[in-house]
Write an enzyme that holds these catalytic residues in place. Structure first.
Site, PDB file in Angstrom:
ATOM      1  N   ARG A 111       0.843  -1.194   0.000  1.00  0.00           N
ATOM      2  CA  ARG A 111       0.000   0.000   0.000  1.00  0.00           C
ATOM      3  C   ARG A 111       0.884   1.253   0.000  1.00  0.00           C
ATOM      4  O   ARG A 111       2.100   1.144   0.151  1.00  0.00           O
ATOM      5  CB  ARG A 111      -0.941   0.009   1.207  1.00  0.00           C
ATOM      6  CG  ARG A 111      -0.204   0.049   2.534  1.00  0.00           C
ATOM      7  CD  ARG A 111      -1.181   0.137   3.710  1.00  0.00           C
ATOM      8  NE  ARG A 111      -0.464   0.042   4.969  1.00  0.00           N
ATOM      9  CZ  ARG A 111      -1.050  -0.003   6.156  1.00  0.00           C
ATOM     10  NH1 ARG A 111      -2.367   0.007   6.263  1.00  0.00           N
ATOM     11  NH2 ARG A 111      -0.331  -0.073   7.259  1.00  0.00           N
ATOM     12  N   CYS A 115       3.959   8.498  -5.359  1.00  0.00           N
ATOM     13  CA  CYS A 115       4.848   9.628  -5.135  1.00  0.00           C
ATOM     14  C   CYS A 115       3.968  10.814  -4.729  1.00  0.00           C
ATOM     15  O   CYS A 115       3.010  11.125  -5.437  1.00  0.00           O
ATOM     16  CB  CYS A 115       5.591   9.932  -6.438  1.00  0.00           C
ATOM     17  SG  CYS A 115       6.173  11.633  -6.536  1.00  0.00           S
ATOM     18  N   GLU A 150      -2.639   7.665   7.619  1.00  0.00           N
ATOM     19  CA  GLU A 150      -1.254   7.721   8.103  1.00  0.00           C
ATOM     20  C   GLU A 150      -0.287   8.214   7.016  1.00  0.00           C
ATOM     21  O   GLU A 150       0.621   7.480   6.593  1.00  0.00           O
ATOM     22  CB  GLU A 150      -0.815   6.358   8.642  1.00  0.00           C
ATOM     23  CG  GLU A 150      -1.553   5.967   9.895  1.00  0.00           C
ATOM     24  CD  GLU A 150      -0.946   4.751  10.606  1.00  0.00           C
ATOM     25  OE1 GLU A 150      -0.194   3.996   9.981  1.00  0.00           O
ATOM     26  OE2 GLU A 150      -1.248   4.562  11.795  1.00  0.00           O
ATOM     27  N   CYS A 158      10.105  11.050  -1.381  1.00  0.00           N
ATOM     28  CA  CYS A 158      10.307  10.397  -2.671  1.00  0.00           C
ATOM     29  C   CYS A 158      11.407  11.143  -3.423  1.00  0.00           C
ATOM     30  O   CYS A 158      11.487  12.367  -3.363  1.00  0.00           O
ATOM     31  CB  CYS A 158       8.999  10.429  -3.454  1.00  0.00           C
ATOM     32  SG  CYS A 158       9.202   9.837  -5.144  1.00  0.00           S
ATOM     33  N   CYS A 160      12.110  10.624  -6.850  1.00  0.00           N
ATOM     34  CA  CYS A 160      11.987  10.477  -8.303  1.00  0.00           C
ATOM     35  C   CYS A 160      12.160  11.836  -8.990  1.00  0.00           C
ATOM     36  O   CYS A 160      12.245  12.875  -8.327  1.00  0.00           O
ATOM     37  CB  CYS A 160      10.639   9.851  -8.654  1.00  0.00           C
ATOM     38  SG  CYS A 160       9.250  10.991  -8.479  1.00  0.00           S
ATOM     39  N   GLU A 305      -6.955   4.652  16.222  1.00  0.00           N
ATOM     40  CA  GLU A 305      -6.635   3.223  16.105  1.00  0.00           C
ATOM     41  C   GLU A 305      -5.827   2.778  17.314  1.00  0.00           C
ATOM     42  O   GLU A 305      -4.948   3.503  17.791  1.00  0.00           O
ATOM     43  CB  GLU A 305      -5.750   2.943  14.878  1.00  0.00           C
ATOM     44  CG  GLU A 305      -6.376   3.122  13.540  1.00  0.00           C
ATOM     45  CD  GLU A 305      -5.371   2.792  12.426  1.00  0.00           C
ATOM     46  OE1 GLU A 305      -4.415   2.029  12.674  1.00  0.00           O
ATOM     47  OE2 GLU A 305      -5.536   3.318  11.324  1.00  0.00           O
ATOM     48  N   TRP A 313       3.111  -6.644  13.461  1.00  0.00           N
ATOM     49  CA  TRP A 313       4.257  -6.117  12.712  1.00  0.00           C
ATOM     50  C   TRP A 313       5.542  -5.982  13.531  1.00  0.00           C
ATOM     51  O   TRP A 313       6.540  -5.488  13.023  1.00  0.00           O
ATOM     52  CB  TRP A 313       3.890  -4.780  12.054  1.00  0.00           C
ATOM     53  CG  TRP A 313       3.047  -3.858  12.884  1.00  0.00           C
ATOM     54  CD1 TRP A 313       1.692  -3.692  12.773  1.00  0.00           C
ATOM     55  CD2 TRP A 313       3.472  -2.971  13.929  1.00  0.00           C
ATOM     56  NE1 TRP A 313       1.249  -2.762  13.679  1.00  0.00           N
ATOM     57  CE2 TRP A 313       2.319  -2.300  14.402  1.00  0.00           C
ATOM     58  CE3 TRP A 313       4.702  -2.672  14.521  1.00  0.00           C
ATOM     59  CZ2 TRP A 313       2.363  -1.361  15.435  1.00  0.00           C
ATOM     60  CZ3 TRP A 313       4.750  -1.740  15.548  1.00  0.00           C
ATOM     61  CH2 TRP A 313       3.584  -1.105  15.984  1.00  0.00           C
ATOM     62  N   LYS A 354      -3.701 -10.401   8.740  1.00  0.00           N
ATOM     63  CA  LYS A 354      -4.661 -11.370   9.290  1.00  0.00           C
ATOM     64  C   LYS A 354      -4.330 -11.802  10.714  1.00  0.00           C
ATOM     65  O   LYS A 354      -5.188 -12.309  11.421  1.00  0.00           O
ATOM     66  CB  LYS A 354      -4.819 -12.572   8.363  1.00  0.00           C
ATOM     67  CG  LYS A 354      -3.551 -13.317   8.044  1.00  0.00           C
ATOM     68  CD  LYS A 354      -3.834 -14.405   7.009  1.00  0.00           C
ATOM     69  CE  LYS A 354      -2.556 -15.037   6.508  1.00  0.00           C
ATOM     70  NZ  LYS A 354      -1.679 -14.082   5.795  1.00  0.00           N
ATOM     71  N   HIS A 356      -3.312  -9.574  12.947  1.00  0.00           N
ATOM     72  CA  HIS A 356      -3.464  -8.374  13.778  1.00  0.00           C
ATOM     73  C   HIS A 356      -4.767  -8.512  14.560  1.00  0.00           C
ATOM     74  O   HIS A 356      -5.783  -8.941  14.018  1.00  0.00           O
ATOM     75  CB  HIS A 356      -3.523  -7.155  12.861  1.00  0.00           C
ATOM     76  CG  HIS A 356      -3.295  -5.849  13.558  1.00  0.00           C
ATOM     77  ND1 HIS A 356      -4.198  -5.318  14.456  1.00  0.00           N
ATOM     78  CD2 HIS A 356      -2.270  -4.965  13.486  1.00  0.00           C
ATOM     79  CE1 HIS A 356      -3.717  -4.154  14.895  1.00  0.00           C
ATOM     80  NE2 HIS A 356      -2.553  -3.917  14.326  1.00  0.00           N
TER      81      HIS A 356
HETATM   82  C1  GLA Z   1      -1.765   1.482  11.011  1.00  0.00           C
HETATM   83  C2  GLA Z   1      -2.709   1.578   9.827  1.00  0.00           C
HETATM   84  C3  GLA Z   1      -3.726   0.482   9.791  1.00  0.00           C
HETATM   85  C4  GLA Z   1      -3.116  -0.838  10.167  1.00  0.00           C
HETATM   86  C5  GLA Z   1      -2.464  -0.714  11.518  1.00  0.00           C
HETATM   87  C6  GLA Z   1      -1.861  -2.002  12.016  1.00  0.00           C
HETATM   88  O1  GLA Z   1      -2.180   2.158  12.106  1.00  0.00           O
HETATM   89  O2  GLA Z   1      -3.358   2.806   9.761  1.00  0.00           O
HETATM   90  O3  GLA Z   1      -4.272   0.430   8.497  1.00  0.00           O
HETATM   91  O4  GLA Z   1      -2.177  -1.202   9.206  1.00  0.00           O
HETATM   92  O5  GLA Z   1      -1.424   0.218  11.421  1.00  0.00           O
HETATM   93  O6  GLA Z   1      -1.307  -1.849  13.285  1.00  0.00           O
END
Ligand code: GLA
Length: 665
Positions: A111, A115, A150, A158, A160, A305, A313, A354, A356
Site C-alpha cells: 500500500r 509519489c 497515516e 520520494c 523520483c 486506532e 508487525w 490477518k 493483527h
Molecule cells: C496502522 C494503519 C492500519 C493498520 C495498523 C496495524 O495504524 O493505519 O491500516 O495497518 O497500522 O497496526
C-alpha cells in the site's frame, strides 16, 4: 464536541466490509450494537473496489453498507479511500510510483505506493474524493471525513524526477533567487555552488555527508508535499460538505511530518497508538503521545486506532494482558481523547494483517476475552458524556519543533547519539512518574500559560523562538534547558558569538567547547551539597557569566568546571544542563524548578498509579489508573462515575484497574 452527530464519547474502529460477503454485515452490525459502537471508519483501503477501472465507479456496496449502518444507529467516519491506489494507476502511470533515496522504485502489492508529487496520483485521487463527497454529502450516517491514512508512514519522501522538480519549485518559493539559496545552503563549502536551478537535486545517496541545509530543506519539502495532498482533499471536502469535520490519523512522534503545521489545518486531531505490551514503560510513552495530541489540537482528540489484543508487525507480538486494553484506553480519555477506536473491527482472514488483533477476533466471540473487554469498554464509555469538552491543566510544557528534530539528527555532529526523543523522554518520564501534567509546545508558541518550560536539545532556533524563550524567562517563567541548544539558525548555520549565542545572556554562561563522552563511559558531577552523580553522553566546557553553579564536574581536565547551572534572569530563572546526569539528579532538578514555580501534582499516589485531572466549566474529573499488577489504594473522595456515581472516600484500584471520580466543585 467535534460533531453533534455523535453526542457521546466515540467508540468503534476501522471497518472493512469489502473484505467480507454481505451476509457477514448483518452479524457485524448486530455485534456493533452489542459492543456499544457508535462510529466506524469506513472504506479506508477500498479505492480498487470503488473504482475498479479508471473512471468506472462502483458505489453499490458502499451505498448498502452505509444504509445498513445508518439503520442500526452507527455513524460513519467516511474515508476518502486514497491511501492505497488500485493496481491500474501504476500500470497506466508507472511514473506515479515512489523512489527511495538510493533509487529503488517501490512497486504496488502492498500500500501507499504513490509519489506525493505525482500529477497522475493527485488527479485520480482528487476525482475519487469528489465522487465520494458528492455521492454521500447528504447521507445521514456521515459524521466526519477520514482523509487518506497515516500520511508518510511507509513513504515519507520520494526521490523520483517528479519529486526533484517539485523540490526545486519549493526552493524557488522559499528563496526566490539562486544567490539566496547558495547562501542558505553554504555552497561555498566543498564546491557545491549552483549556477542553474536544474542542477539542484534531492539529497540522493552521496559519496559522503550531503549538504546539511539541503537535507533539512528536503525534509521540510517532503513534509509539505504530503501536507499539500491533505490540503487538496480537504479543499474538495470543504467545498462539497462545508460542515463535516475533517481529520487524518497521526502516528505520535512521527519524525518525517511536522504535525504542528498539519494540526492547524485539521478540524480535529486523531492518532493511532500501538504501545508494546512487552515494554514495561510503554504506558509512559503512550501517555506522552496522548499529551502531544492534546497539545497539537489544543483540546480534545480522537484515538483513531489501537489494537484490541496484539499487532502483527513487531518481531514478536505480545498480547495485551487482561485489563490492559481498557486501562490504556482510559489513559487516552484521561489525557483528552473523546473517541476510542480500533484497527480494526473484524479480524481479516486474508492479507498481510490477518494476525493483527481486532474488536471481533477470528475465534468465536463467546470464548474471547478481548471481545468481552471490547464490549465492556464500549458500554462503560456511555457513562462519560459529562466529560466532553473537559480539558487538561498543564502548567509545564516541553518544547518540540520538528525542524529542530530534523536538524539535530542530521549527520556530522559532535555526537550522533544526541537524539530528540530520548531527550524529551528523559524529562517526560520523570514528570509522568510525579503525576505532573505536561503539554507540548512549539518554541514560537505563546508560553505565557506555563510556569515551567523544558527545552531539550533545542539545537536549531529561529530568531523568534530565541526571543520567545528569553521573554518567557524575563516575564517570570522557569526554563530548564539541556545541552546542544541555541547552536544554529534555520539555515543550519552556527549562531556565532559564543555558544549558545541567543541564550548566553539568559543562561548567564558561555560554552567554550563541547565533547562527546565515549560510549559506555561515565563522568561524575558533584552538587553544592556534596552529592555525587554520574553523567554521560555529552559535556559542555562552561564559563560562568553570572549563573550560579548547581553541580560541577569532578574528574578529567574539566574537573571543577560547571556542569549544571541556574541563572536568575528578569523575573524568572533559567536552568542549564551541560551534560546528561543520571535520572535521580534530573529528578531533583525538576522538583526544584517545579517547587520554585509552584507546580504540584493533583495528589500523592503510590508508584505506578497515574493520576490525571480533566476539567471544564461544569465538572472536574479525576482519573486514577493503576499500571501495577497489584491493587493500589488512594486517599481521595468523589463520585465514582463508572459505578453509578456512588460517593466514595478512599479508593482501591484493581490491578490494571481504573477509577474515575467526579470531584466536588
Ligand atoms: C496502522 C494503519 C492500519 C493498520 C495498523 C496495524 O495504524 O493505519 O491500516 O495497518 O497500522 O497496526
Amino acid at each position: 464536541m467535534f460533531t453533534g452527530k455523535v453526542p457521546h464519547i466515540i467508540y468503534g474502529g476501522d471497518y472493512n466490509p469489502e473484505q467480507w460477503p454481505e451476509e457477514t454485515w448483518a452479524e457485524d452490525v448486530r455485534l456493533m450494537r452489542e459492543a456499544g459502537v457508535n462510529l466506524v471508519s469506513l472504506g479506508i483501503f477500498s479505492w480498487a473496489k470503488l473504482e475498479p477501472r479508471p473512471g468506472e465507479y462502483d458505489f453499490g456496496w458502499l451505498d448498502r453498507i452505509l444504509g445498513l449502518l445508518h439503520r442500526e444507529g452507527v455513524m460513519v467516519n467516511l474515508a476518502t479511500a486514497t491511501a492505497s491506489p488500485p493496481p491500474w494507476l501504476a500500470k497506466l502511470h508507472p511514473e506515479s510510483l515512489p523512489v527511495t533515496r538510493d533509487g529503488t522504485t517501490l512497486y504496488p502489492g502492498s500500500r501507499q505506493h504513490y509519489c506525493p508529487s505525482s500529477a497522475a496520483y493527485k488527479e485520480c485521487a482528487a476525482a475519487l474524493v469528489r465522487r465520494i463527497a458528492e455521492r454521500y454529502k447528504d447521507h445521514p450516517a456521515l459524521a466526519m471525513w477520514h482523509v487518506n491514512n497515516e500520511y508518510g508512514c511507509h513513504v515519507p519522501e520520494c526521490y523520483c524526477d517528479t519529486s526533484a522538480a517539485a523540490f526545486r519549485e519549493w526552493l524557488r518559493e522559499r528563496y526566490g533567487t539562486l544567490e539566496a539559496l547558495n547562501e542558505a545552503w553554504g555552497t561555498a563549502f566543498w564546491s557545491q555552488h549552483y549556477s542553474e536551478w536544474d542542477e539542484i537535486l534531492p539529497p540522493h545517496t552521496t559519496p559522503t555527508f550531503a549538504n546539511p541545509t539541503q537535507q533539512l530543506d528536503f525534509r521540510r519539502f517532503s513534509s509539505d508535499a504530503l501536507l499539500d495532498l491533505f490540503e487538496m482533499e480537504k479543499r474538495i471536502l470543504r467545498e462539497v460538505t462545508p460542515g463535516v469535520p475533517v481529520t487524518t490519523n497521526f502516528m505520535g512522534f512521527f519524525k518525517p511530518v511536522d504535525y504542528w503545521k498539519w494540526a492547524a489545518r485539521e478540524d480535529l486531531v486523531s492518532q493511532d497508538s500501538y504501545p508494546d505490551p512487552a515494554d514495561p514503560e510503554s504506558h509512559i510513552g503512550a501517555a506522552m503521545v496522548c499529551d502531544l495530541m492534546r497539545s497539537l489540537g489544543e483540546g480534545p482528540w480522537v484515538l483513531m486506532e489501537q489494537t484490541a489484543s496484539r499487532v502483527n508487525w513487531r518481531r514478536r507480538n505480545v498480547l495485551k494482558k487482561p485489563g490492559q486494553m481498557r486501562l490504556w484506553s482510559y489513559q487516552a480519555v484521561a489525557r483528552g481523547a473523546e473517541g476510542v477506536m480500533f484497527f480494526q473491527w473484524r479480524a481479516s482472514k486474508a492479507g498481510a494483517e490477518k494476525f493483527h488483533g481486532a474488536m471481533v477476533p477470528h475465534v468465536k466471540s463467546e470464548i474471547s476475552r478481548s471481545w468481552r473487554e471490547v464490549k465492556q469498554l464500549g458500554n462503560e464509555l456511555k457513562k462519560l458524556d459529562a466529560m466532553q469538552g473537559a480539558g487538561g491543566e498543564a502548567e509545564v510544557a516541553i518544547l518540540l519543533d520538528w525542524e529542530n528534530w530534523w536538524a539535530l539528527e542530521l549527520d556530522s555532529k559532535p555526537s550522533a547519539d544526541v537524539r530528540m526523543l530520548e531527550g524529551i523522554y528523559s524529562f517526560y518520564k520523570l514528570l509522568f512518574e510525579a503525576n505532573i501534567p505536561v503539554d507540548f509546545a512549539h518554541p514560537e508558541a505563546n508560553l505565557s500559560k506555563y510556569r515551567v518550560v523544558i527545552s531539550p536539545h533545542l539545537y536549531l532556533v529561529t530568531d523568534s523562538s530565541a526571543a520567545n524563550l528569553n521573554r518567557f524567562v524575563r516575564d517570570g517563567g522557569k526554563l530548564v534547558m539541556s545541552f546542544f541548544s541555541g547552536i544554529v539558525d534555520e539555515n543550519e548555520h552556527i549562531r556565532l558569538g559564543g555558544y549558545p549565542a541567543p541564550f548566553r545572556e539568559m543562561l548567564g554562561l558561555v560554552i567554550e567547547d563541547f565533547t562527546a563522552i565515549p560510549e559506555g563511559e561515565t563522568e561524575r558531577i558533584e552538587t553544592q551539597d556534596g552529592e555525587s552523580y554520574a553523567c554521560d553522553s555529552w559535556l559542555d566546557l562552561i564559563h560562568l557569566e553570572g549563573a550560579e553553579v548547581l553541580a560541577s564536574h569532578t574528574d578529567g581536565f574539566y574537573a571543577g568546571t560547571p556542569a549544571v547551572t541556574r541563572h536568575a534572569f528578569g523575573e524568572g530563572a533559567a536552568y542549564y544542563l551541560g551534560t546528561r546526569p543520571e535520572e535521580e539528579y534530573v529528578k531533583s532538578l525538576l522538583q526544584r524548578a517545579c517547587r520554585e514555580a509552584g507546580v504540584e501534582p493533583p495528589l500523592e499516589a503510590p508508584s505506578g498509579v497515574e493520576v490525571v485531572r480533566r476539567k471544564s466549566d461544569t465538572g472536574s474529573f479525576l482519573f486514577l489508573l493503576n499500571h501495577n499488577e497489584e491493587p493500589a489504594e488512594v486517599q481521595v473522595s468523589g463520585r465514582d462515575l463508572l459505578t453509578d456515581a456512588r460517593r466514595v472516600d478512599g479508593v482501591r484500584i484493581e490491578p490494571f484497574g481504573i477509577v474515575i471520580l467526579e470531584e466536588q466543585r
